[in-house]
Design an enzyme around this catalytic site. Structure first.
Site, PDB file in Angstrom:
ATOM      1  N   LYS A   1      -4.415   3.611  -3.275  1.00  0.00           N
ATOM      2  CA  LYS A   1      -3.915   2.690  -2.270  1.00  0.00           C
ATOM      3  C   LYS A   1      -5.055   2.445  -0.737  1.00  0.00           C
ATOM      4  CE  LYS A   1      -0.338   2.025  -3.641  1.00  0.00           C
ATOM      5  NZ  LYS A   1       0.944   0.544  -3.996  1.00  0.00           N
TER       6      LYS A   1
ATOM      7  N   TYR B   1      -3.712   9.604  -6.833  1.00  0.00           N
ATOM      8  CA  TYR B   1      -3.250   7.430  -5.473  1.00  0.00           C
ATOM      9  C   TYR B   1      -3.402   7.274  -4.977  1.00  0.00           C
ATOM     10  CZ  TYR B   1       1.102   5.124  -4.531  1.00  0.00           C
ATOM     11  OH  TYR B   1       1.799   4.885  -3.868  1.00  0.00           O
TER      12      TYR B   1
ATOM     13  N   SER C   1       0.298  -1.043   0.302  1.00  0.00           N
ATOM     14  CA  SER C   1      -0.216  -0.063   0.109  1.00  0.00           C
ATOM     15  C   SER C   1       0.558   1.241   0.708  1.00  0.00           C
ATOM     16  CB  SER C   1      -1.327   0.023   1.276  1.00  0.00           C
ATOM     17  OG  SER C   1      -1.689   1.056   0.874  1.00  0.00           O
TER      18      SER C   1
END
Length: 270
Positions: free
Chosen positions: A159, A155, A141
């Site tokens: 994650k 982004y 992650s």
């Protein structure tokens, strides 16, 4: 403790960065390693590098955002080297930028590569691990999944999704004897970070300050240790571990710090 000698480890994104470093660390423990990546040339170079150190290496070309390509790649690797005992999903992309300036395609691509790229690989190995009641699944992650940061509106959500998947998966697979881990690295000195830095807004760079990126080898060491000791949450950097531990208590202070650095960066840019 989980022994790695003789294990078959599959690493997505294994041609460079954290993936390649992890493959080397696993091979040093006696595992045979299979690398999955979309760039055939980089895969060849990675394979040659690992073999020169005595590693047993297989490779398969696949874009992890394609479930069909992932399934074909994993089937070929399992046919050649046996069932996957350790999966490490290192394939990923980070494309920073300001929310109002990013194209829709960037948001889609982050989810397709970072989240679905993880999911497809996990789906490819989990049934066999559950049947055999053994195995280890490790997903990369990000520190951006502990605290969302300016410039990572595309982004960070991908994650965060990886984090949610692994937290739920850990509870489901633990009773079946399958180890699940989630890794939260900060900036790591890799080709991906070099590309990422090309797109960072000044405000994002200011938030990072003068913190030096971690070495990929250090992250790989933390990953291997987590597999051997069957740990779930992996924080290669102490500052990220502290952030995760303090959680909501630290959030107000951190937000004030972020706001201050953003203001300073904007004044400098003006």
């Amino acid at each position: 403790m989980t022994g790695l000698r003789g294990a078959h480890a599959v690493i997505t994104g294994g041609s460079s960065g954290i993936g390649l470093a992890t493959a080397a660390a696993l091979a040093a423990r006696g595992a045979s390693v299979s690398l999955v990546a979309r760039d055939a040339s980089r895969l060849r170079k990675a394979s040659v590098s690992l073999k020169s150190r005595g590693a047993s290496v297989l490779t398969a070309v696949a874009d992890v955002s394609s479930q069909a390509e992932v399934e074909v790649a994993f089937e070929s690797l399992v046919a050649a080297a046996g069932p996957c005992d350790v999966l490490v999903t290192c394939a990923g992309q980070a494309r920073p930028g300001e929310f109002l300036e990013l194209d829709d395609e960037v948001f889609r691509r982050m989810v397709e590569v970072d989240y679905f790229g993880t999911l497809h690989a996990v789906r490819a190995v989990a049934p066999s691990m559950v049947r055999r009641r053994c195995g280890s699944i490790v997903a990369i992650s990000s520190a951006a999944a502990v605290l969302g940061i300016y410039g990572y509106t595309a982004y960070a959500p991908a994650k965060f999704a990886v984090r949610g998947l692994m937290e739920a998966l850990r509870d489901e697979l633990n009773p079946a004897g399958v180890h699940v881990a989630c890794v939260y690295p900060p900036d790591v000195d890799t080709p991906q970070l070099t590309e990422e830095n090309r797109w960072k807004p000044p405000e994002t760079a200011a938030i990072s300050g003068t913190i030096r990126p971690m070495a990929a080898d250090a992250v790989a060491t933390a990953i291997v240790r987590a597999v051997e000791r069957e740990r779930y949450a992996v924080y290669p950097d102490r500052s990220v571990a502290l952030l995760a531990a303090l959680g909501p208590l630290a959030a107000p202070f951190l937000r004030r710090m972020v706001d201050r650095r953003v203001r300073h960066a904007r004044r400098a840019r003006a």
